[in-house]
Each structure stands twice: as structure tokens, then as C-alpha cells.
Motif scaffolding. Structure first.
Motif, PDB file in Angstrom:
ATOM      1  N   THR A 216     -13.679  41.738 -41.210  1.00 20.20           N
ATOM      2  CA  THR A 216     -12.602  42.391 -40.453  1.00 20.20           C
ATOM      3  C   THR A 216     -11.305  41.602 -40.492  1.00 20.20           C
ATOM      4  N   GLU A 217     -11.320  40.452 -41.161  1.00 18.43           N
ATOM      5  CA  GLU A 217     -10.137  39.598 -41.211  1.00 18.43           C
ATOM      6  C   GLU A 217      -9.827  39.197 -42.644  1.00 18.43           C
ATOM      7  N   GLY A 218      -8.563  38.874 -42.884  1.00 23.10           N
ATOM      8  CA  GLY A 218      -8.156  38.403 -44.192  1.00 23.10           C
ATOM      9  C   GLY A 218      -7.676  39.521 -45.084  1.00 23.10           C
ATOM     10  N   PRO A 219      -7.264  39.173 -46.304  1.00 17.98           N
ATOM     11  CA  PRO A 219      -6.813  40.193 -47.256  1.00 17.98           C
ATOM     12  C   PRO A 219      -7.956  41.114 -47.649  1.00 17.98           C
ATOM     13  N   SER A 220      -7.593  42.287 -48.180  1.00 20.83           N
ATOM     14  CA  SER A 220      -8.603  43.293 -48.514  1.00 20.83           C
ATOM     15  C   SER A 220      -8.804  43.379 -50.024  1.00 20.83           C
ATOM     16  N   LEU A 221     -10.057  43.435 -50.402  1.00 15.54           N
ATOM     17  CA  LEU A 221     -10.457  43.547 -51.805  1.00 15.54           C
ATOM     18  C   LEU A 221     -11.435  44.703 -51.917  1.00 15.54           C
ATOM     19  N   THR A 222     -11.146  45.652 -52.796  1.00 17.61           N
ATOM     20  CA  THR A 222     -12.054  46.774 -53.033  1.00 17.61           C
ATOM     21  C   THR A 222     -12.526  46.740 -54.475  1.00 17.61           C
ATOM     22  N   LEU A 223     -13.839  46.767 -54.639  1.00 15.26           N
ATOM     23  CA  LEU A 223     -14.482  46.773 -55.946  1.00 15.26           C
ATOM     24  C   LEU A 223     -15.123  48.136 -56.180  1.00 15.26           C
ATOM     25  N   VAL A 224     -14.832  48.749 -57.309  1.00 17.68           N
ATOM     26  CA  VAL A 224     -15.397  50.049 -57.659  1.00 17.68           C
ATOM     27  C   VAL A 224     -16.195  49.880 -58.940  1.00 17.68           C
ATOM     28  N   GLY A 225     -17.483  50.245 -58.902  1.00 13.18           N
ATOM     29  CA  GLY A 225     -18.336  50.050 -60.064  1.00 13.18           C
ATOM     30  C   GLY A 225     -18.983  51.337 -60.529  1.00 13.18           C
ATOM     31  N   LYS A 226     -18.892  51.605 -61.808  1.00 13.61           N
ATOM     32  CA  LYS A 226     -19.507  52.792 -62.399  1.00 13.61           C
ATOM     33  C   LYS A 226     -21.021  52.677 -62.313  1.00 13.61           C
TER      34      LYS A 226
END
Length: 459
Positions: A216-226
Motif C-alpha cells: 500500500t506504500e511506495g511507487p507502483s509497478l504493474t507486471l502483465v504476463g501472457k
């Protein structure tokens, strides 16, 4: 399987890593018996060469070779030595620089990987004590993230469908206290994921979108995997030779789950999201067809000119969802195109980036951790190639030219507005055995990304 260093209290055999210019000085430290054996074996400290030397008290001293220069041609060369040793526990004795020592330690752990799910019993193993000065916890976390990726890819499709891929995500979430939600089957239509539904609807194994979140804290990273768990090609059926390796078509999903495992195990202070569109591209009466025009979550229409270009379709809906939260960094990973393999071969992970900071940080980190990547361009003059006459986008432009680039441009349309969008067109498979990389599933780009995250996200 779990990869780890040997117990520090375990008795161990010294393993001397000796370069050719160190050979004579090392020989002088040996007793007469060991030195004599060295001569009999004609040990010359060549790359990967080993010598098992009995000492006066009956123990074994082992010599191998490893230098920074060798690393240029043979990543994880220490793994060659590890694979030749009898079962037991070893302790490195070397004057190698710290960065090379770290690679040696990781390479040794990765050399201990084998896919054991269908074997009666595991093979005996040479264990290594964590070398002094390295971060053993970090090294084990990286090795086990890679092992997760390999296990998922190596599992045959009869045991690794969309539901099993969901179970793997849930197991990872349970370990680390993450949350998982899943949109499945016809709910994909009502929840706004028509492309994922279209690709997966012909299979009796229901398609789904897996959504894992943590922090809930810090920068956001989104990973999308096929997560195409098997790809027949659909109605544009693949020939048998091309279908043989299609259990690995969920390699993007496996790689982002492996990277997520590393991030979570290391407790990085960020907001992580992992999105996996999990489907099986099958053939039946309700399979999507060439020339169909399909809607997408983003509102763009897509003309289907090849049902075997399905990976970009399922990623498109997931990328559109990812952008609705405006992450600081968005990364997609997919075993997407044969064109990428023709361009750079199986060992290098080509990537595309809208973010110069990401690209430069990744290139530097890839070199540091021996995880090769190569940047390819979002070449805008090719945009016209993905714009058909009857819809907004074409999933398979005619002509066969620049296939990896046009696929990346297609995906970028669904990531428009992202602060930093980065796409990896990986292979996910080791076709011939190499140090620390047996034939089979393999992660690509994950270690480089992990190394670059502090600079990319300001951690």
C-alpha cells in the motif's frame, strides 16, 4: 524446487577457483601428494576444467577456473564446475572480484535446478556454502524466483492450464500475504474483457484474468504476463513442428510470477500488481475466426487476420485495465513473436520502452547481472501496418515484415497514457544446455529488471 546454500555448519571441501595466471602460485600451496596428482591430471586451468586432488589426510581439494574474461563467452561458468563435482558441500576459495563472486554464487544455485515433478527421486547434488561478502538472502530469492518460472514453463499443459496458473498465483500470494482476485469464464464479458474471452472461449478450460496485488506504500509497478497455457494456433492451426513447444506460451506469465516472487521475498517497498490473462487457444465450433472484428476493453476494434496472433489480444485487455490505475511503471512480458527469435536468437530478451530512464537503467543492470537484453524500437512509421481498412487495429499485418515491432506497436495502443510502458518479447526456453541453464523453461529479463528497480522507481 527450493534452491539454497548449504548449512554453514556443514563440513565442506575447499573449492579453489584458479585462473591460468594463478596456477603456479596455487600449486606452491599444495602438499606433495596433491601437487603430484595435479601433474598426472595435466590440469591447466582451462574454462570448466576440474581436478579432484587427494590431500595428505584423504580429503579432496578441487580446482576449477573462472575469470571475468571468460564471462564474456560463457555466463555462469562456475556452474560448469558445479555440475562435475561429486555430491557434497563445497566452499569457494578465490580472489575473484565481488561482482564475479556474486555471479558464481547465483550460477551455482541455478545449476542445482532440475525439473523433478515427474521423477521418482532427485539426483544427488553438490552444495555450496554462501561465499563471504555476498547477500545470501537476495541470491536465494533470485534463484528461487527463477526456479518458479522454470517449473511453471516446464510443466506440461495437461497439468498447467488457466486454473493451474491461477493456483500458482494464489500459492505465491499466500506465502507473502498478497491478494488475488480472478475474473473467469463468461464474467469476462460482463466485466469488460472481450478479447481475453474471445481467445479462450473455445477451450473447455475457462479463460480468466488473474489479478494479484501487494503493498500500500511506495511507487507502483504493474507486471502483465501472457498466460496462453497452450496455443494450437486456433483455426489458423499450427503445424505439428510449431506446436511442439507451445506449453511454453505462458512463459510471460511464468516470468512475471518469478519476478514477483523475487520482489516479495526481498520485501521491496512498492505497490505491486500482477495481471495474467490465462487462456488456452483451442479449436472448436465457437472458436474466434479470421476476419472477425472484436471489441476490446479500451474501445478499439480489432480485425482478426490470424487466430495464431492471440497473445497480443489477451494482453491488450489486461494492459487497458492496468492503465486505469496509472502505475509508475508498466511492464508486459510475453512469448509473443517468432520474429524476435530471428532477430536476436533464443538467449537475448528484446524489449521496447517509452521511457529513456527505464531503458538506460535496464541496459546497465542487464550487463551487471548477466541477464542479456536488447532494445528494439517503437518505430512509428510502421503504425500504418497495424491499421486495417475495416477496424481500428489489425492483429496480424500481412507481409511478415517487422513482426516483433508491429506486435509491440499494437500493444502500445492499449498502454497509451502510461507514464512508462515497457514490453519484453521473450523466448522463455533454453534450446540447448548451457551453464546453469538446462534444456527447458528459463526466465529472461527478470533479474535485469529487479536490479534496475531501485533506479527506475527510486527505491
Amino acid at each position: 524446487m527450493t534452491l539454497r546454500f548449504a548449512d554453514e555448519s556443514a563440513p565442506s571441501t575447499p573449492l579453489h577457483l584458479v585462473s591460468q595466471n594463478e596456477l603456479e602460485s596455487w600449486r606452491e600451496t599444495l602438499d606433495k601428494t596433491a601437487s603430484g596428482w595435479l601433474d598426472r591430471l595435466a590440469f591447466g586451468a582451462a574454462l570448466g576444467e576440474t581436478a579432484l586432488l587427494p590431500t595428505g589426510d584423504g580429503a579432496i581439494a578441487v580446482a576449477g577456473y573462472g575469470t571475468e574474461q571468460a564471462r564474456r563467452r560463457d555466463r555462469f561458468h562456475i556452474a560448469t564446475v558445479a555440475g562435475k563435482l561429486p555430491a557434497g558441500t563445497y566452499e569457494l576459495c578465490t580472489s575473484m572480484p565481488q561482482t564475479v563472486l556474486e555471479e558464481c554464487a547465483l550460477g551455482w544455485l541455478l545449476a542445482g535446478y532440475s525439473f523433478e515433478r515427474y521423477k521418482a527421486k532427485p539426483a544427488p547434488q553438490a552444495w555450496l556454502k554462501a561465499p563471504t561478502g555476498i547477500d545470501a538472502t537476495r541470491t536465494e530469492a533470485i534463484a528461487n524466483g527463477e526456479a518458479l518460472t522454470r517449473d511453471l514453463i516446464n510443466t506440461p499443459s495437461n497439468d498447467m492450464g488457466p486454473e493451474e496458473l491461477e493456483q500458482a498465483a494464489r500459492a505465491l500470494a499466500e506465502i507473502h500475504g498478497a491478494r488475488v482476485s480472478v475474473t473467469c469464464g463468461d464474467d469476462l464479458l460482463s466485466e469488460g474483457f472481450p478479447l481475453i474471452h474471445a481467445v479462450g472461449r473455445a477451450s473447455p478450460r475457462a479463460p480468466r484474468l488473474i489479478d494479484l496485488t501487494h503493498g500500500t506504500e511506495g511507487p507502483s509497478l504493474t507486471l502483465v504476463g501472457k498466460g496462453v497455457c497452450f496455443d494450437t494456433g486456433g483455426l489458423n492451426l499450427k503445424p505439428g513442428a510449431s506446436m511442439g513447444l507451445m506449453k511454453k506460451d505462458m512463459g510471460g506469465a511464468a516470468t512475471v510470477l518469478g519476478l514477483a516472487s523475487m520482489i516479495l521475498s526481498l520485501g521491496l517497498k512498492l505497490r505491486l500488481r500482477v495481471l495474467i490473462p490465462a487462456v488456452e487457444n483451442s479449436v472448436s465450433g465457437n472458436a474466434f475466426r479470421p476476419q472477425d472484428v472484436l471489441p476490446s476493453r479500451k474501445g478499439l476494434s480489432v480485425e482478426i487476420n490470424n487466430t495464431d496472433a492471440e497473445g497480443r489480444l489477451v494482453l491488450a485487455d489486461a494492459l487497458a485495465l492496468a492503465c486505469e490505475e496509472d502505475p509508475d511503471c508498466l511492464i508486459s512480458m510475453a512469448t509473443l513473436t517468432g520474429a524476435a527469435r530471428v532477430a536476436v536468437g533464443p538467449d537475448i530478451a528484446p524489449f521496447y520502452s517509452t521511457d529513456e530512464r527505464f531503458a538506460s537503467a535496464l541496459a546497465a543492470s542487464a550487463a551487471r547481472v548477466a541477464d542479456p537484453v536488447w532494445r528494439l524500437p517503437f518505430y512509428e512509421p510502421y503504425e500504418a501496418m497495424i491499421e486495417p481498412a475495416v477496424a481500428d487495429l489489425d492483429n496480424a499485418p500481412k507481409g511478415g515484415m517487422a513482426g516483433s515491432i508491429t506486435a509491440a506497436l499494437f500493444l502500445r495502443r492499449f498502454a497509451e497514457g502510461a507514464r512508462s510502458y515497457n514490453h519484453f518479447d521473450i523466448y522463455g526456453w533454453q534450446p540447448t544446455a548451457a551453464p546453469a541453464r538446462p534444456v527447458g523453461g528459463v526466465g529472461q529479463g527478470a533479474r535485469a529488471i529487479l536490479e534496475a528497480l531501485p533506479e527506475i522507481l527510486g527505491l
